[in-house]
Design a protein around this motif. Structure first.
Motif, PDB file in Angstrom:
ATOM      1  N   ARG A 130       0.838  -1.212   0.000  1.00  5.40           N
ATOM      2  CA  ARG A 130       0.000   0.000   0.000  1.00  5.40           C
ATOM      3  C   ARG A 130       0.872   1.260   0.000  1.00  5.40           C
ATOM      4  O   ARG A 130       0.468   2.292  -0.531  1.00  5.40           O
ATOM      5  CB  ARG A 130      -0.972  -0.019   1.173  1.00  5.40           C
ATOM      6  CG  ARG A 130      -0.372   0.110   2.553  1.00  5.40           C
ATOM      7  CD  ARG A 130      -1.386  -0.161   3.642  1.00  5.40           C
ATOM      8  NE  ARG A 130      -1.641  -1.598   3.766  1.00  5.40           N
ATOM      9  CZ  ARG A 130      -2.530  -2.135   4.609  1.00  5.40           C
ATOM     10  NH1 ARG A 130      -3.275  -1.338   5.369  1.00  5.40           N
ATOM     11  NH2 ARG A 130      -2.688  -3.438   4.695  1.00  5.40           N
ATOM     12  N   PHE A 131       2.049   1.195   0.618  1.00  8.24           N
ATOM     13  CA  PHE A 131       3.024   2.281   0.516  1.00  8.24           C
ATOM     14  C   PHE A 131       4.095   1.863  -0.479  1.00  8.24           C
ATOM     15  O   PHE A 131       4.709   0.805  -0.321  1.00  8.24           O
ATOM     16  CB  PHE A 131       3.692   2.559   1.867  1.00  8.24           C
ATOM     17  CG  PHE A 131       2.781   3.133   2.902  1.00  8.24           C
ATOM     18  CD1 PHE A 131       2.367   4.451   2.834  1.00  8.24           C
ATOM     19  CD2 PHE A 131       2.349   2.353   3.960  1.00  8.24           C
ATOM     20  CE1 PHE A 131       1.523   4.987   3.798  1.00  8.24           C
ATOM     21  CE2 PHE A 131       1.508   2.865   4.930  1.00  8.24           C
ATOM     22  CZ  PHE A 131       1.087   4.190   4.855  1.00  8.24           C
ATOM     23  N   PRO A 132       4.359   2.659  -1.512  1.00  7.93           N
ATOM     24  CA  PRO A 132       5.440   2.282  -2.433  1.00  7.93           C
ATOM     25  C   PRO A 132       6.770   2.255  -1.696  1.00  7.93           C
ATOM     26  O   PRO A 132       6.967   2.948  -0.693  1.00  7.93           O
ATOM     27  CB  PRO A 132       5.394   3.389  -3.488  1.00  7.93           C
ATOM     28  CG  PRO A 132       4.713   4.536  -2.844  1.00  7.93           C
ATOM     29  CD  PRO A 132       3.743   3.955  -1.857  1.00  7.93           C
ATOM     30  N   ALA A 133       7.694   1.467  -2.215  1.00  6.05           N
ATOM     31  CA  ALA A 133       8.997   1.322  -1.563  1.00  6.05           C
ATOM     32  C   ALA A 133       9.702   2.664  -1.410  1.00  6.05           C
ATOM     33  O   ALA A 133      10.348   2.926  -0.386  1.00  6.05           O
ATOM     34  CB  ALA A 133       9.859   0.347  -2.354  1.00  6.05           C
TER      35      ALA A 133
ATOM     36  N   ALA B 176      -1.447  12.702   7.859  1.00  5.58           N
ATOM     37  CA  ALA B 176      -2.760  12.271   7.361  1.00  5.58           C
ATOM     38  C   ALA B 176      -2.605  11.298   6.196  1.00  5.58           C
ATOM     39  O   ALA B 176      -3.390  10.349   6.067  1.00  5.58           O
ATOM     40  CB  ALA B 176      -3.582  13.490   6.938  1.00  5.58           C
ATOM     41  N   LEU B 177      -1.615  11.525   5.344  1.00  3.14           N
ATOM     42  CA  LEU B 177      -1.361  10.596   4.248  1.00  3.14           C
ATOM     43  C   LEU B 177      -1.056   9.202   4.793  1.00  3.14           C
ATOM     44  O   LEU B 177      -1.614   8.196   4.329  1.00  3.14           O
ATOM     45  CB  LEU B 177      -0.188  11.090   3.407  1.00  3.14           C
ATOM     46  CG  LEU B 177       0.369  10.111   2.368  1.00  3.14           C
ATOM     47  CD1 LEU B 177      -0.654   9.811   1.288  1.00  3.14           C
ATOM     48  CD2 LEU B 177       1.661  10.643   1.770  1.00  3.14           C
ATOM     49  N   VAL B 178      -0.180   9.131   5.782  1.00  2.84           N
ATOM     50  CA  VAL B 178       0.168   7.845   6.380  1.00  2.84           C
ATOM     51  C   VAL B 178      -1.064   7.181   6.974  1.00  2.84           C
ATOM     52  O   VAL B 178      -1.290   5.977   6.796  1.00  2.84           O
ATOM     53  CB  VAL B 178       1.269   8.042   7.445  1.00  2.84           C
ATOM     54  CG1 VAL B 178       1.471   6.763   8.257  1.00  2.84           C
ATOM     55  CG2 VAL B 178       2.577   8.463   6.786  1.00  2.84           C
ATOM     56  N   ALA B 179      -1.873   7.954   7.671  1.00  2.00           N
ATOM     57  CA  ALA B 179      -3.065   7.380   8.305  1.00  2.00           C
ATOM     58  C   ALA B 179      -4.091   6.932   7.275  1.00  2.00           C
ATOM     59  O   ALA B 179      -4.677   5.844   7.401  1.00  2.00           O
ATOM     60  CB  ALA B 179      -3.682   8.409   9.254  1.00  2.00           C
TER      61      ALA B 179
ATOM     62  N   ALA C 160      -6.747   3.972   1.824  1.00  2.00           N
ATOM     63  CA  ALA C 160      -6.816   4.861   0.671  1.00  2.00           C
ATOM     64  C   ALA C 160      -5.693   4.537  -0.308  1.00  2.00           C
ATOM     65  O   ALA C 160      -4.651   4.000   0.074  1.00  2.00           O
ATOM     66  CB  ALA C 160      -6.719   6.318   1.119  1.00  2.00           C
ATOM     67  N   ASP C 161      -5.907   4.873  -1.564  1.00  2.00           N
ATOM     68  CA  ASP C 161      -4.901   4.639  -2.597  1.00  2.00           C
ATOM     69  C   ASP C 161      -3.783   5.659  -2.465  1.00  2.00           C
ATOM     70  O   ASP C 161      -4.035   6.875  -2.459  1.00  2.00           O
ATOM     71  CB  ASP C 161      -5.542   4.740  -3.979  1.00  2.00           C
ATOM     72  CG  ASP C 161      -4.516   4.578  -5.091  1.00  2.00           C
ATOM     73  OD1 ASP C 161      -4.010   3.457  -5.263  1.00  2.00           O
ATOM     74  OD2 ASP C 161      -4.236   5.581  -5.775  1.00  2.00           O
TER      75      ASP C 161
END
Length: 241
Positions: free
Chosen positions: A145-148, A219-222, A229-230
């Motif tokens: 879900r998080f790019p490397a 907020a992005l991390v959460a 979320a994408d």
């Protein structure tokens, strides 16, 4: 004997190890997976969450870990993960574990540190990884879900590593976005210096904070980690590009 609380996490952590690349196994050939049974390779249990090759250095290392956790807490708030730290202060210990990197984080369960990583910067970097991984599961191996680049970039950015080369214009760092999974990140090892790779990733994370503030980055991390979320959608929304 390895602390009992590690046992329940081992199978999950072995699976999650793909998050940091590599699919090695327990074998005669030294590999960092040996850190799952540290006492078998000469490390001493200082506490249920700290194993070290040099007990006389335990207080110093514990103080460094405490600072790394404080740095990580400053961004994430109360920490939800409590990884086991396996720390090699000497090359002989790192050799026994097959540890070539300064630090490796397995899921959110285990952090292995080599002699070059026994400092606040590297310990913070690895602790950030563990906390970012707190909501990840097996599905994130094939479809993270998080790019490397963000995983590494957030850790590099929050650790404040002064060795990195960050371009002034974040658009000059866009090439690192090709590393959207760990295979992509590893592929860049042969084509880009590590200071440029980590520097580019950190620069793109810095851009998010410049445009959306520290709260926007949090907020992005959460939203991605907790709400599913994408990432790309959120990145475009926050950076405006």
């Amino acid at each position: 004997m390895v602390a009992f609380r590690m046992i329940g996490a081992i199978l999950r952590a072995v699976t999650m190890a793909a998050l940091v690349g590599g699919a090695l196994a327990f074998a005669a050939v030294p590999s960092p997976y040996r850190a799952f049974t540290p006492e078998s390779y000469g490390l001493t249990e200082i506490s249920p969450t700290l194993y070290i090759d040099a007990p006389e250095a335990a207080d110093r290392v514990a103080a460094l870990i405490a600072r790394a956790e404080a740095n990580t807490r400053a961004f994430f708030g109360p920490l939800e993960t409590d990884p086991v730290w396996v720390v090699c202060t000497a090359a002989a210990c790192a050799d026994r574990l097959g540890m070539r990197a300064n630090g490796l984080t397995y899921g959110f369960h285990l952090i292995v540190v080599g002699p070059g990583g026994v400092n606040e910067t590297i310990l913070t970097h690895e602790r950030v990884h563990a906390e970012l991984h707190r909501h990840l599961d097996v599905s994130d191996i094939l479809s993270p879900r998080f790019p490397a680049w963000f995983d590494e970039g957030l850790a590099a950015y929050l650790s404040g590593d002064p060795r990195l080369r960050q371009p002034a214009d974040p658009r000059d760092a866009d090439w690192i976005r090709a590393a959207d999974d760990w295979l992509g990140w590893n592929d860049l090892r042969d084509s880009a210096d590590w200071r440029d790779r980590y520097g580019a990733a950190a620069r793109l994370v810095a851009e998010i904070e410049e445009r959306a503030g520290r709260d926007g980055l949090r907020a992005l991390v959460a939203r991605v980690g907790e709400d599913g979320a994408d990432f790309e959608t959120e990145w475009h929304r926050l950076t405006g590009r």
